[in-house]
Write a protein that holds these residues in place. Sequence first.
Motif, PDB file in Angstrom:
ATOM      1  N   SER A 195       0.811  -1.213   0.000  1.00  0.00           N
ATOM      2  CA  SER A 195       0.000   0.000   0.000  1.00  0.00           C
ATOM      3  C   SER A 195       0.847   1.265   0.000  1.00  0.00           C
ATOM      4  O   SER A 195       1.797   1.389   0.787  1.00  0.00           O
ATOM      5  CB  SER A 195      -0.932  -0.003   1.208  1.00  0.00           C
ATOM      6  OG  SER A 195      -1.750  -1.151   1.191  1.00  0.00           O
ATOM      7  N   PRO A 196       0.498   2.234  -0.843  1.00  0.00           N
ATOM      8  CA  PRO A 196       1.237   3.490  -0.893  1.00  0.00           C
ATOM      9  C   PRO A 196       0.630   4.565   0.007  1.00  0.00           C
ATOM     10  O   PRO A 196      -0.588   4.620   0.207  1.00  0.00           O
ATOM     11  CB  PRO A 196       1.099   3.905  -2.360  1.00  0.00           C
ATOM     12  CG  PRO A 196      -0.276   3.406  -2.735  1.00  0.00           C
ATOM     13  CD  PRO A 196      -0.475   2.128  -1.949  1.00  0.00           C
ATOM     14  N   ALA A 197       1.481   5.406   0.548  1.00  0.00           N
ATOM     15  CA  ALA A 197       1.048   6.653   1.180  1.00  0.00           C
ATOM     16  C   ALA A 197       1.553   7.789   0.310  1.00  0.00           C
ATOM     17  O   ALA A 197       2.760   7.913   0.089  1.00  0.00           O
ATOM     18  CB  ALA A 197       1.606   6.772   2.592  1.00  0.00           C
ATOM     19  N   LEU A 198       0.650   8.609  -0.229  1.00  0.00           N
ATOM     20  CA  LEU A 198       1.011   9.709  -1.115  1.00  0.00           C
ATOM     21  C   LEU A 198       1.084  10.988  -0.287  1.00  0.00           C
ATOM     22  O   LEU A 198       0.060  11.464   0.215  1.00  0.00           O
ATOM     23  CB  LEU A 198      -0.012   9.871  -2.239  1.00  0.00           C
ATOM     24  CG  LEU A 198       0.002   8.835  -3.367  1.00  0.00           C
ATOM     25  CD1 LEU A 198      -0.434   7.453  -2.870  1.00  0.00           C
ATOM     26  CD2 LEU A 198      -0.917   9.269  -4.502  1.00  0.00           C
ATOM     27  N   VAL A 199       2.283  11.525  -0.118  1.00  0.00           N
ATOM     28  CA  VAL A 199       2.480  12.711   0.707  1.00  0.00           C
ATOM     29  C   VAL A 199       2.772  13.891  -0.215  1.00  0.00           C
ATOM     30  O   VAL A 199       3.846  13.977  -0.835  1.00  0.00           O
ATOM     31  CB  VAL A 199       3.634  12.507   1.711  1.00  0.00           C
ATOM     32  CG1 VAL A 199       3.797  13.752   2.579  1.00  0.00           C
ATOM     33  CG2 VAL A 199       3.381  11.273   2.567  1.00  0.00           C
ATOM     34  N   LEU A 255       5.263   7.575  -1.050  1.00  0.00           N
ATOM     35  CA  LEU A 255       5.519   8.376  -2.255  1.00  0.00           C
ATOM     36  C   LEU A 255       5.455   9.833  -1.825  1.00  0.00           C
ATOM     37  O   LEU A 255       4.395  10.319  -1.418  1.00  0.00           O
ATOM     38  CB  LEU A 255       4.470   8.062  -3.319  1.00  0.00           C
ATOM     39  CG  LEU A 255       4.205   6.565  -3.588  1.00  0.00           C
ATOM     40  CD1 LEU A 255       3.160   6.392  -4.677  1.00  0.00           C
ATOM     41  CD2 LEU A 255       5.484   5.836  -3.941  1.00  0.00           C
ATOM     42  N   VAL A 256       6.594  10.525  -1.913  1.00  0.00           N
ATOM     43  CA  VAL A 256       6.716  11.850  -1.300  1.00  0.00           C
ATOM     44  C   VAL A 256       7.103  12.872  -2.364  1.00  0.00           C
ATOM     45  O   VAL A 256       8.067  12.665  -3.119  1.00  0.00           O
ATOM     46  CB  VAL A 256       7.769  11.836  -0.169  1.00  0.00           C
ATOM     47  CG1 VAL A 256       7.829  13.202   0.518  1.00  0.00           C
ATOM     48  CG2 VAL A 256       7.455  10.736   0.838  1.00  0.00           C
ATOM     49  N   GLN A 257       6.367  13.996  -2.384  1.00  0.00           N
ATOM     50  CA  GLN A 257       6.658  15.044  -3.360  1.00  0.00           C
ATOM     51  C   GLN A 257       8.038  15.653  -3.060  1.00  0.00           C
ATOM     52  O   GLN A 257       8.433  15.836  -1.914  1.00  0.00           O
ATOM     53  CB  GLN A 257       5.573  16.120  -3.326  1.00  0.00           C
ATOM     54  CG  GLN A 257       5.527  16.965  -4.565  1.00  0.00           C
ATOM     55  CD  GLN A 257       4.166  17.605  -4.801  1.00  0.00           C
ATOM     56  OE1 GLN A 257       3.339  17.698  -3.897  1.00  0.00           O
ATOM     57  NE2 GLN A 257       3.924  18.045  -6.028  1.00  0.00           N
ATOM     58  N   ARG A 258       8.756  15.947  -4.122  1.00  0.00           N
ATOM     59  CA  ARG A 258      10.158  16.332  -3.982  1.00  0.00           C
ATOM     60  C   ARG A 258      10.355  17.566  -3.102  1.00  0.00           C
ATOM     61  O   ARG A 258      11.366  17.686  -2.402  1.00  0.00           O
ATOM     62  CB  ARG A 258      10.767  16.577  -5.366  1.00  0.00           C
ATOM     63  CG  ARG A 258      10.823  15.299  -6.215  1.00  0.00           C
ATOM     64  CD  ARG A 258      11.483  15.536  -7.567  1.00  0.00           C
ATOM     65  NE  ARG A 258      11.334  14.363  -8.430  1.00  0.00           N
ATOM     66  CZ  ARG A 258      12.104  13.287  -8.386  1.00  0.00           C
ATOM     67  NH1 ARG A 258      13.099  13.247  -7.510  1.00  0.00           N
ATOM     68  NH2 ARG A 258      11.896  12.267  -9.197  1.00  0.00           N
ATOM     69  N   GLU A 259       9.406  18.499  -3.126  1.00  0.00           N
ATOM     70  CA  GLU A 259       9.559  19.727  -2.344  1.00  0.00           C
ATOM     71  C   GLU A 259       9.669  19.457  -0.840  1.00  0.00           C
ATOM     72  O   GLU A 259      10.248  20.273  -0.092  1.00  0.00           O
ATOM     73  CB  GLU A 259       8.386  20.674  -2.595  1.00  0.00           C
ATOM     74  CG  GLU A 259       8.353  21.265  -3.993  1.00  0.00           C
ATOM     75  CD  GLU A 259       7.559  20.411  -4.980  1.00  0.00           C
ATOM     76  OE1 GLU A 259       6.938  20.998  -5.886  1.00  0.00           O
ATOM     77  OE2 GLU A 259       7.552  19.166  -4.826  1.00  0.00           O
ATOM     78  N   VAL A 260       9.098  18.341  -0.358  1.00  0.00           N
ATOM     79  CA  VAL A 260       9.127  18.057   1.082  1.00  0.00           C
ATOM     80  C   VAL A 260       9.838  16.729   1.364  1.00  0.00           C
ATOM     81  O   VAL A 260       9.730  16.174   2.460  1.00  0.00           O
ATOM     82  CB  VAL A 260       7.700  18.034   1.661  1.00  0.00           C
ATOM     83  CG1 VAL A 260       7.078  19.426   1.611  1.00  0.00           C
ATOM     84  CG2 VAL A 260       6.816  17.019   0.945  1.00  0.00           C
ATOM     85  N   ALA A 263       1.722   4.992  -7.613  1.00  0.00           N
ATOM     86  CA  ALA A 263       0.880   4.313  -6.626  1.00  0.00           C
ATOM     87  C   ALA A 263       0.170   3.103  -7.222  1.00  0.00           C
ATOM     88  O   ALA A 263       0.075   2.045  -6.580  1.00  0.00           O
ATOM     89  CB  ALA A 263      -0.146   5.292  -6.057  1.00  0.00           C
ATOM     90  N   ASN A 264      -0.323   3.247  -8.432  1.00  0.00           N
ATOM     91  CA  ASN A 264      -1.092   2.167  -9.058  1.00  0.00           C
ATOM     92  C   ASN A 264      -0.228   1.145  -9.776  1.00  0.00           C
ATOM     93  O   ASN A 264      -0.738   0.137 -10.274  1.00  0.00           O
ATOM     94  CB  ASN A 264      -2.112   2.761 -10.032  1.00  0.00           C
ATOM     95  CG  ASN A 264      -3.233   3.499  -9.318  1.00  0.00           C
ATOM     96  OD1 ASN A 264      -3.588   3.161  -8.199  1.00  0.00           O
ATOM     97  ND2 ASN A 264      -3.776   4.517  -9.979  1.00  0.00           N
ATOM     98  N   ASP A 265       1.084   1.385  -9.812  1.00  0.00           N
ATOM     99  CA  ASP A 265       1.998   0.467 -10.481  1.00  0.00           C
ATOM    100  C   ASP A 265       2.385  -0.657  -9.521  1.00  0.00           C
ATOM    101  O   ASP A 265       3.491  -0.720  -8.984  1.00  0.00           O
ATOM    102  CB  ASP A 265       3.243   1.213 -10.955  1.00  0.00           C
ATOM    103  CG  ASP A 265       4.229   0.291 -11.672  1.00  0.00           C
ATOM    104  OD1 ASP A 265       3.813  -0.793 -12.131  1.00  0.00           O
ATOM    105  OD2 ASP A 265       5.424   0.656 -11.756  1.00  0.00           O
ATOM    106  N   ARG A 305      -9.058   7.934  -7.795  1.00  0.00           N
ATOM    107  CA  ARG A 305      -8.269   7.363  -8.886  1.00  0.00           C
ATOM    108  C   ARG A 305      -7.305   6.272  -8.425  1.00  0.00           C
ATOM    109  O   ARG A 305      -6.705   5.593  -9.253  1.00  0.00           O
ATOM    110  CB  ARG A 305      -7.503   8.472  -9.609  1.00  0.00           C
ATOM    111  CG  ARG A 305      -8.414   9.445 -10.370  1.00  0.00           C
ATOM    112  CD  ARG A 305      -7.611  10.492 -11.110  1.00  0.00           C
ATOM    113  NE  ARG A 305      -6.732   9.890 -12.122  1.00  0.00           N
ATOM    114  CZ  ARG A 305      -5.807  10.575 -12.799  1.00  0.00           C
ATOM    115  NH1 ARG A 305      -5.623  11.882 -12.553  1.00  0.00           N
ATOM    116  NH2 ARG A 305      -5.046   9.971 -13.702  1.00  0.00           N
ATOM    117  N   LEU A 306      -7.158   6.113  -7.131  1.00  0.00           N
ATOM    118  CA  LEU A 306      -6.294   5.065  -6.613  1.00  0.00           C
ATOM    119  C   LEU A 306      -6.979   3.712  -6.732  1.00  0.00           C
ATOM    120  O   LEU A 306      -8.156   3.574  -6.389  1.00  0.00           O
ATOM    121  CB  LEU A 306      -5.941   5.339  -5.156  1.00  0.00           C
ATOM    122  CG  LEU A 306      -4.941   6.469  -4.922  1.00  0.00           C
ATOM    123  CD1 LEU A 306      -4.916   6.861  -3.461  1.00  0.00           C
ATOM    124  CD2 LEU A 306      -3.536   6.055  -5.390  1.00  0.00           C
TER     125      LEU A 306
END
Length: 503
Positions: A272-276, A310-315, A424-426, A449-450
């Motif tokens: 399971s992914p956590a999208l931050v 899965l973390v956005q590059r800015e943070v 996430a869906n991969d 969409r997940l």
Amino acid sequence: MTLTVQPYRESVGLRTGRLHIGGEWIPARDGATWTHIHPATGEEIGDIAVASAEDVDDAVAAARRAFDAGEWSNARAGTRIAVLRRTAELLRTHADELRRLQALDNSVPVSFGSVYATSVDVAADAFDHHAGWVDKIGGQTLPPYQGGDHLAMSFREPLGVVGAILPWNAPFLLFAQKVAPALAAGCTVVLKPSEYASFTVLRMVELLFEAGLPAGTLNVVTGTGDPTGERLITHPDVDKISFTGSREVGGRIVEASAGTLKRVSLELGGKSPALVFADAADVGVAAATTVGAVTLGLSGQACVSNTRALVQREVYDEFLAAAEGMAAAVTYGDPFDPAVMSAPLINGKQLDRVLGYIEKGRAEGARLVTGGERLGGEYAAGNFVAPTIFADVDNGSTIAQEEIFGPVLSVVPFSDEEEALALANDTRYGLGAGVFSADAQRAFRVSRRLRAGTVGINGFQIEPHLPFGGFKESGLGREGGQSSVEAYTELKTVMMPLGDEMM
């Protein structure tokens, strides 16, 4: 100092686990037993009976006799409701005893008993919730489509004999998720708990009979996958198998069900992914929540845990710093110590498996931020692995794609929403996911969409009235709420003429 749980074993009064068949507690027919080794201390805790194929046959026959006799399957709704609600009361009354039994089984700390998904409360609530469905299991009355005057009706009837197979990691929740809806629907059950968490389940079974469940309605066969589990999943007189566990065993159950077209419910693995997102209200909280899911309590041995961040590059750097700090705060040891926060891995085989995945992560080029080793010293007799965080993980790598079932978090950077969703869906799994964002529209849009059965926005909770299960290779069917009750019923259509003429 050497860890030991023997004093707690004695205080709980642990007895050799026996089979429960047709209303009687009995040893295995051939006297076979299995010795449980405590995962935190390496000590022998106690023995359980290993049901032979013949014992399983006896249990299924008892369940079939009970179902056909109709004492439970044809019982009035009020009777079933009273038993299920009394069970919930008894679970709450014996909560402290049950938490201690769980600590002897799988070493989940008693301090973690306040976390809802691994608490006695979640089991009690599940029995309460499904009791409320008993008098609402119905069909429809429909107008005639053509022909003479007649009544067209549908009914939901109990499916029959259910084989329920439990894993070891969350016996309270998983016992209730299977047994409560099956009994609410009027089925009879043959239950096989994991050999690594049988003592907790056996005590809950005792409480069900104390609540007034008729003999033969619930039968228990303890033991190992072979011969006990194998005979149950292949038995021709079992109408449905409900299983929670590995994808590999789930596939075997699907194969075995083909011969008799058994109904099957499967809750299998996850990645399971956590999208931050950068707009998360508090990146530190998002990191602590994600790391906690793979280190606290079950030590990552939960199929729905967010094992990919899965973390956005800015943070990204901020997330990693907070995650490392959270991992450093995790405490281990005696599961009866209120200061202990996490469990060991369940057995030596799983310990070797997790350490093998950690080595694979290193070999494939992921950056080890913290952990990665077995704990020694006073923890050396147990199966403890330090909280492990890998950064800069390729989403196609082994540790990002395969279920590790241990305290290992893979952190993957992303640039924008579309990339986050693609990453996430991969995966071949689709059990759970998390979204951390302060933008309500984004959070909702992404959650839809997940490809996952349960999505938590800025948090996650399993609740007994909500359907729980997975997309893709994470399983078949749902547990919880109306969908779980219906999964233990068959639909029947009845047409009745209201005049002398035929339809």
